[in-house]
Write a protein that holds these residues in place. Sequence first.
Motif, PDB file in Angstrom:
ATOM      1  N   ALA A   1       0.846  -1.202   0.000  1.00  0.00           N
ATOM      2  CA  ALA A   1       0.000   0.000   0.000  1.00  0.00           C
ATOM      3  C   ALA A   1       0.879   1.249   0.000  1.00  0.00           C
ATOM      4  O   ALA A   1       1.995   1.255   0.534  1.00  0.00           O
ATOM      5  CB  ALA A   1      -0.913   0.003   1.214  1.00  0.00           C
ATOM      6  N   VAL A   2       0.352   2.338  -0.605  1.00  0.00           N
ATOM      7  CA  VAL A   2       1.063   3.620  -0.644  1.00  0.00           C
ATOM      8  C   VAL A   2       0.315   4.605   0.254  1.00  0.00           C
ATOM      9  O   VAL A   2      -0.832   4.961  -0.019  1.00  0.00           O
ATOM     10  CB  VAL A   2       1.151   4.169  -2.078  1.00  0.00           C
ATOM     11  N   ILE A   3       0.971   5.021   1.316  1.00  0.00           N
ATOM     12  CA  ILE A   3       0.418   6.016   2.236  1.00  0.00           C
ATOM     13  C   ILE A   3       1.275   7.272   2.073  1.00  0.00           C
ATOM     14  O   ILE A   3       2.440   7.298   2.490  1.00  0.00           O
ATOM     15  CB  ILE A   3       0.443   5.536   3.696  1.00  0.00           C
ATOM     16  N   GLU A   4       0.706   8.304   1.467  1.00  0.00           N
ATOM     17  CA  GLU A   4       1.496   9.492   1.176  1.00  0.00           C
ATOM     18  C   GLU A   4       1.693  10.347   2.426  1.00  0.00           C
ATOM     19  O   GLU A   4       0.871  10.340   3.340  1.00  0.00           O
ATOM     20  CB  GLU A   4       0.839  10.293   0.063  1.00  0.00           C
ATOM     21  N   ASP A   5       2.823  11.062   2.450  1.00  0.00           N
ATOM     22  CA  ASP A   5       3.136  11.932   3.584  1.00  0.00           C
ATOM     23  C   ASP A   5       2.008  12.931   3.824  1.00  0.00           C
ATOM     24  O   ASP A   5       1.527  13.578   2.889  1.00  0.00           O
ATOM     25  CB  ASP A   5       4.439  12.697   3.316  1.00  0.00           C
ATOM     26  N   GLY A   6       1.593  13.048   5.068  1.00  0.00           N
ATOM     27  CA  GLY A   6       0.516  13.958   5.442  1.00  0.00           C
ATOM     28  C   GLY A   6      -0.786  13.249   5.756  1.00  0.00           C
ATOM     29  O   GLY A   6      -1.666  13.832   6.397  1.00  0.00           O
TER      30      GLY A   6
ATOM     31  N   ILE B   1      -5.599  -1.530   5.867  1.00  0.00           N
ATOM     32  CA  ILE B   1      -5.396  -1.085   4.497  1.00  0.00           C
ATOM     33  C   ILE B   1      -4.724  -2.204   3.718  1.00  0.00           C
ATOM     34  O   ILE B   1      -3.617  -2.631   4.044  1.00  0.00           O
ATOM     35  CB  ILE B   1      -4.554   0.207   4.463  1.00  0.00           C
ATOM     36  N   GLY B   2      -5.431  -2.685   2.683  1.00  0.00           N
ATOM     37  CA  GLY B   2      -5.011  -3.882   1.979  1.00  0.00           C
ATOM     38  C   GLY B   2      -3.997  -3.638   0.885  1.00  0.00           C
ATOM     39  O   GLY B   2      -3.502  -2.515   0.681  1.00  0.00           O
ATOM     40  N   PRO B   3      -3.708  -4.684   0.122  1.00  0.00           N
ATOM     41  CA  PRO B   3      -2.675  -4.608  -0.914  1.00  0.00           C
ATOM     42  C   PRO B   3      -2.996  -3.578  -1.992  1.00  0.00           C
ATOM     43  O   PRO B   3      -4.141  -3.447  -2.426  1.00  0.00           O
ATOM     44  CB  PRO B   3      -2.666  -6.018  -1.514  1.00  0.00           C
ATOM     45  N   PHE B   4      -1.976  -2.835  -2.400  1.00  0.00           N
ATOM     46  CA  PHE B   4      -2.034  -1.918  -3.548  1.00  0.00           C
ATOM     47  C   PHE B   4      -3.049  -0.781  -3.373  1.00  0.00           C
ATOM     48  O   PHE B   4      -3.489  -0.192  -4.359  1.00  0.00           O
ATOM     49  CB  PHE B   4      -2.300  -2.697  -4.845  1.00  0.00           C
ATOM     50  N   CYS B   5      -3.424  -0.475  -2.147  1.00  0.00           N
ATOM     51  CA  CYS B   5      -4.259   0.700  -1.897  1.00  0.00           C
ATOM     52  C   CYS B   5      -3.404   1.964  -1.949  1.00  0.00           C
ATOM     53  O   CYS B   5      -2.187   1.920  -1.757  1.00  0.00           O
ATOM     54  CB  CYS B   5      -4.925   0.600  -0.531  1.00  0.00           C
TER      55      CYS B   5
ATOM     56  N   ALA C   1     -11.212   5.888  12.944  1.00  0.00           N
ATOM     57  CA  ALA C   1     -10.956   4.561  13.492  1.00  0.00           C
ATOM     58  C   ALA C   1     -11.684   3.473  12.714  1.00  0.00           C
ATOM     59  O   ALA C   1     -12.806   3.658  12.239  1.00  0.00           O
ATOM     60  CB  ALA C   1     -11.389   4.523  14.952  1.00  0.00           C
ATOM     61  N   ASP C   2     -11.017   2.338  12.571  1.00  0.00           N
ATOM     62  CA  ASP C   2     -11.612   1.091  12.067  1.00  0.00           C
ATOM     63  C   ASP C   2     -12.086   1.174  10.616  1.00  0.00           C
ATOM     64  O   ASP C   2     -12.976   0.422  10.206  1.00  0.00           O
ATOM     65  CB  ASP C   2     -12.783   0.651  12.957  1.00  0.00           C
ATOM     66  N   VAL C   3     -11.511   2.049   9.835  1.00  0.00           N
ATOM     67  CA  VAL C   3     -11.797   2.064   8.397  1.00  0.00           C
ATOM     68  C   VAL C   3     -11.071   0.894   7.746  1.00  0.00           C
ATOM     69  O   VAL C   3      -9.900   0.618   8.042  1.00  0.00           O
ATOM     70  CB  VAL C   3     -11.355   3.393   7.755  1.00  0.00           C
ATOM     71  N   VAL C   4     -11.760   0.213   6.842  1.00  0.00           N
ATOM     72  CA  VAL C   4     -11.170  -0.900   6.096  1.00  0.00           C
ATOM     73  C   VAL C   4     -11.104  -0.514   4.624  1.00  0.00           C
ATOM     74  O   VAL C   4     -12.112  -0.133   4.025  1.00  0.00           O
ATOM     75  CB  VAL C   4     -11.995  -2.194   6.257  1.00  0.00           C
ATOM     76  N   MET C   5      -9.914  -0.605   4.048  1.00  0.00           N
ATOM     77  CA  MET C   5      -9.737  -0.445   2.606  1.00  0.00           C
ATOM     78  C   MET C   5      -9.252  -1.778   2.055  1.00  0.00           C
ATOM     79  O   MET C   5      -8.167  -2.241   2.412  1.00  0.00           O
ATOM     80  CB  MET C   5      -8.726   0.661   2.292  1.00  0.00           C
ATOM     81  N   LYS C   6     -10.063  -2.384   1.211  1.00  0.00           N
ATOM     82  CA  LYS C   6      -9.656  -3.646   0.607  1.00  0.00           C
ATOM     83  C   LYS C   6      -8.704  -3.368  -0.552  1.00  0.00           C
ATOM     84  O   LYS C   6      -8.403  -2.220  -0.863  1.00  0.00           O
ATOM     85  CB  LYS C   6     -10.887  -4.434   0.189  1.00  0.00           C
TER      86      LYS C   6
END
Length: 268
Positions: free
Chosen positions: A13-18, A27-31, A41-46
Amino acid sequence: MAIDASAQIHPSAVIEDGASIGPGCRIGPFCVVGPEVSLAADVVMKSHAIVTGWTEIGEGCEIFPFANIGEIPQDKKFGGERTRLIVGKRNRIREGVTMNTGTEGGGGVTRVGDDGLFLANSHVAHDCIVGDRVIMVNSSALAGHCVVGDDVIIGGLSGVHQFVRIGRGVIVGAVTMVTNDVIPYGLVQGPRGRLDGLNLVGLKRRGVAKADITALRAALQALKQGEGASFQERARRLGESEEIDSEYVREIVDFVLGDSDRSYLTPE
């Protein structure tokens, strides 16, 4: 970047700065999560889901593969201004759903309420205001600046014209184009949507009292009558009637007499 220690993030997964990632998020693969995104809290990203733009996702939301949430408006007038998308709590956002940020001319914010269900490939355009417990069925779409009340169901492959208001408790049938405002608790169906009565099934499911349903039936009949009077004039007469003692009828009257950029679907 603020990532809670309890969040689970796949290495791809890519989590950008900020970005801000709340406790218990998964947060799942390739998000992809953009630099101005806040996940409560508790957000799910497939896998393969994208949240970008200046976007807030509420607690407990679940975002399915290939959804694209928070991209810029699909509006030729958009000039790159900084606008927002705010999504409430516990929404289920299924595969391929798109939700866009607002425009400066429309107030700058697209807003989605709580506990909604947005099925595959449905679309919420710029500057829409969507209530709680709304269901948008597969491939249905809201154009820009629409206002959708609580407990609305929009059927599959249906479209809603820009600036249309849909009142609380409305059901729109499948493959329907809605071009004008819809009174609360209405039933809309047909290729070129027409107001075809009340959403009686929805009213009964919510436990609305029989007296209120009877009052709504009578109100709809009153809105049909009055040859030579406009729809708003009929609603005004209904509102002035001493016989009105139902909050549901009052809601319809207030809706019709409220500000609108469109005309109304009228009872046939």
